[in-house]
Design a protein around this motif. Structure first.
Motif, PDB file in Angstrom:
ATOM      1  N   ALA A  84      20.750   2.773  -7.338  1.00 26.26           N
ATOM      2  CA  ALA A  84      21.706   2.719  -6.201  1.00 26.26           C
ATOM      3  C   ALA A  84      22.817   1.407  -7.768  1.00 26.26           C
ATOM      4  O   ALA A  84      24.258   1.983  -7.333  1.00 26.26           O
ATOM      5  CB  ALA A  84      21.520   1.413  -5.149  1.00 26.26           C
ATOM      6  N   ALA A 121      18.778   6.516  -2.808  1.00 27.27           N
ATOM      7  CA  ALA A 121      19.503   5.364  -2.971  1.00 27.27           C
ATOM      8  C   ALA A 121      18.191   4.272  -2.301  1.00 27.27           C
ATOM      9  O   ALA A 121      18.041   3.513  -2.766  1.00 27.27           O
ATOM     10  CB  ALA A 121      20.616   5.018  -2.993  1.00 27.27           C
ATOM     11  N   SER A 122      18.474   4.741  -1.132  1.00 27.12           N
ATOM     12  CA  SER A 122      17.180   4.161  -0.095  1.00 27.12           C
ATOM     13  C   SER A 122      14.978   4.620  -1.360  1.00 27.12           C
ATOM     14  O   SER A 122      14.335   2.678  -0.715  1.00 27.12           O
ATOM     15  CB  SER A 122      16.988   4.880   1.183  1.00 27.12           C
ATOM     16  OG  SER A 122      16.462   6.202   1.207  1.00 27.12           O
ATOM     17  N   VAL A 154      25.579  14.865  -0.978  1.00 28.25           N
ATOM     18  CA  VAL A 154      25.747  13.174  -0.669  1.00 28.25           C
ATOM     19  C   VAL A 154      24.120  12.908   0.313  1.00 28.25           C
ATOM     20  O   VAL A 154      24.252  11.431  -0.068  1.00 28.25           O
ATOM     21  CB  VAL A 154      27.221  13.139   0.345  1.00 28.25           C
ATOM     22  CG1 VAL A 154      27.120  11.614   0.966  1.00 28.25           C
ATOM     23  CG2 VAL A 154      28.466  13.334  -0.228  1.00 28.25           C
ATOM     24  N   ARG A 155      24.094  13.559   1.040  1.00 24.41           N
ATOM     25  CA  ARG A 155      22.612  13.572   1.720  1.00 24.41           C
ATOM     26  C   ARG A 155      21.956  13.093   0.325  1.00 24.41           C
ATOM     27  O   ARG A 155      21.060  11.832   0.523  1.00 24.41           O
ATOM     28  CB  ARG A 155      21.970  14.156   2.516  1.00 24.41           C
ATOM     29  CG  ARG A 155      23.296  14.495   4.045  1.00 24.41           C
ATOM     30  CD  ARG A 155      22.939  13.727   4.712  1.00 24.41           C
ATOM     31  NE  ARG A 155      21.331  13.168   5.190  1.00 24.41           N
ATOM     32  CZ  ARG A 155      21.615  13.587   6.055  1.00 24.41           C
ATOM     33  NH1 ARG A 155      21.628  14.826   6.297  1.00 24.41           N
ATOM     34  NH2 ARG A 155      20.102  13.132   6.541  1.00 24.41           N
ATOM     35  N   GLU A 156      21.518  14.157  -0.414  1.00 26.31           N
ATOM     36  CA  GLU A 156      20.612  13.404  -1.472  1.00 26.31           C
ATOM     37  C   GLU A 156      20.519  12.214  -1.794  1.00 26.31           C
ATOM     38  O   GLU A 156      19.816  11.077  -2.000  1.00 26.31           O
ATOM     39  CB  GLU A 156      20.975  14.437  -2.491  1.00 26.31           C
ATOM     40  CG  GLU A 156      19.544  14.584  -3.670  1.00 26.31           C
ATOM     41  CD  GLU A 156      19.773  15.689  -4.861  1.00 26.31           C
ATOM     42  OE1 GLU A 156      18.964  15.418  -5.731  1.00 26.31           O
ATOM     43  OE2 GLU A 156      20.732  16.627  -4.865  1.00 26.31           O
ATOM     44  N   GLU A 157      22.262  11.312  -2.466  1.00 20.82           N
ATOM     45  CA  GLU A 157      22.376  10.759  -2.681  1.00 20.82           C
ATOM     46  C   GLU A 157      21.466   9.141  -1.826  1.00 20.82           C
ATOM     47  O   GLU A 157      21.312   7.815  -2.363  1.00 20.82           O
ATOM     48  CB  GLU A 157      23.187  10.224  -3.043  1.00 20.82           C
ATOM     49  CG  GLU A 157      24.287  11.025  -4.056  1.00 20.82           C
ATOM     50  CD  GLU A 157      24.943  10.469  -4.610  1.00 20.82           C
ATOM     51  OE1 GLU A 157      26.328   9.757  -4.070  1.00 20.82           O
ATOM     52  OE2 GLU A 157      26.134  10.997  -5.533  1.00 20.82           O
ATOM     53  N   GLN A 158      21.951   9.233  -0.815  1.00 22.32           N
ATOM     54  CA  GLN A 158      21.666   8.172   0.639  1.00 22.32           C
ATOM     55  C   GLN A 158      19.782   8.451  -0.036  1.00 22.32           C
ATOM     56  O   GLN A 158      19.649   7.066   0.171  1.00 22.32           O
ATOM     57  CB  GLN A 158      22.143   9.262   1.299  1.00 22.32           C
ATOM     58  CG  GLN A 158      23.434   8.835   1.797  1.00 22.32           C
ATOM     59  CD  GLN A 158      23.549   9.074   3.458  1.00 22.32           C
ATOM     60  OE1 GLN A 158      22.882  10.084   4.222  1.00 22.32           O
ATOM     61  NE2 GLN A 158      24.940   9.616   3.723  1.00 22.32           N
ATOM     62  N   ALA A 159      18.996  10.106   0.145  1.00 26.74           N
ATOM     63  CA  ALA A 159      17.174   9.735   0.326  1.00 26.74           C
ATOM     64  C   ALA A 159      17.590   8.357  -1.413  1.00 26.74           C
ATOM     65  O   ALA A 159      16.348   8.246  -1.133  1.00 26.74           O
ATOM     66  CB  ALA A 159      17.475  11.089   0.348  1.00 26.74           C
TER      67      ALA A 159
END
Length: 230
Positions: free
Chosen positions: A215, A208-209, A201-206
């Motif tokens: 995204a 995506a930004s 989940v944290r990797e996806e946030q990184a």
């Protein structure tokens, strides 16, 4: 990095990994006379070496990336903390397996279960090889590889799930303790699912930004680890 230096670094890292894992296992076991422990070390080391040698031939740039230190520039603090905790937890897990199957015999995996564990390990490494073949940016740390012009990968296993590397790695936590003959070692499975799930989940946030197009990819591919599950 030249090919001879890459090969030398690969050999050093494989030998160091096997030596550390073996030391933790057999010190916890209290004896070198533990056949299941030797089978586990031999299988784990052989699979790691074979996969690395294949990667040396198929994608040396990715191998070089994967041989870098677990703490790198551009890596978030949260991932550095995760990597440190993961290493310590992994070593504690190996010690538990050694204490269980090697020293005290709290549990015992039947011969068929040890064989099943070996198949799970082999299947896991084959799946990871598929990931490496598809994604040349499959580094062990979470960071945007701008110097390698990282792009979003949406083919192969990535067309089905967002994190096939994690999905194929999870069976290791089932197979490894079974090969070593430890049922207590299976306690790591829920911890691995929780820890790796949090990191995903944290990797996806990184991504995506910081990674263009990720995204949109995440909206197209709904599932993270297993279609229909999560």
């Amino acid at each position: 990095m030249s090919r001879p230096k890459l090969i030398a670094l690969l050999i050093v890292e494989i030998v160091a990994m096997v030596a550390v894992m073996g030391a933790v296992l057999f010190v916890a076991a209290g004896s070198w006379r533990w056949p299941a422990g030797w089978r586990f070390i031999a299988l784990f080391g052989a699979l790691s070496l074979l996969l690395s040698l294949w990667l040396l031939w198929a994608d040396p740039a990715l191998l070089q990336e994967r041989l870098k230190p677990p703490v790198q520039r551009g890596q978030g603090r949260w991932d550095r903390a995760f990597m440190g905790a993961a290493v310590l937890t992994f070593l504690a897990w190996l010690a538990l397996i050694g204490l269980d199957a090697g020293r005290f015999g709290w549990s015992r995996a039947a011969g068929w279960a040890q064989g099943l564990g070996a198949l799970l390990l082999i299947a896991s490494y084959v799946g990871i090889g598929w990931v490496f073949r598809t994604n040349s940016f499959a580094a062990p740390v979470v960071r945007i590889q701008a110097e390698r012009e990282q792009t979003v990968i949406d083919s192969g296993p990535y067309a089905l799930i967002r994190h096939p590397m994690y999905a194929f790695a999870l069976p290791i936590f089932l197979g490894a303790p079974l090969v070593a003959g430890s049922l207590w070692g299976l306690m790591a499975v829920p911890l691995a699912i929780i820890g790796i799930g949090w990191r995903a989940v944290r990797e996806e946030q990184a991504l995506a930004s910081g990674l263009r197009g990720y995204a949109d990819y995440a909206r197209r591919v709904r599932w993270r680890f297993a279609p229909g599950v999560w």
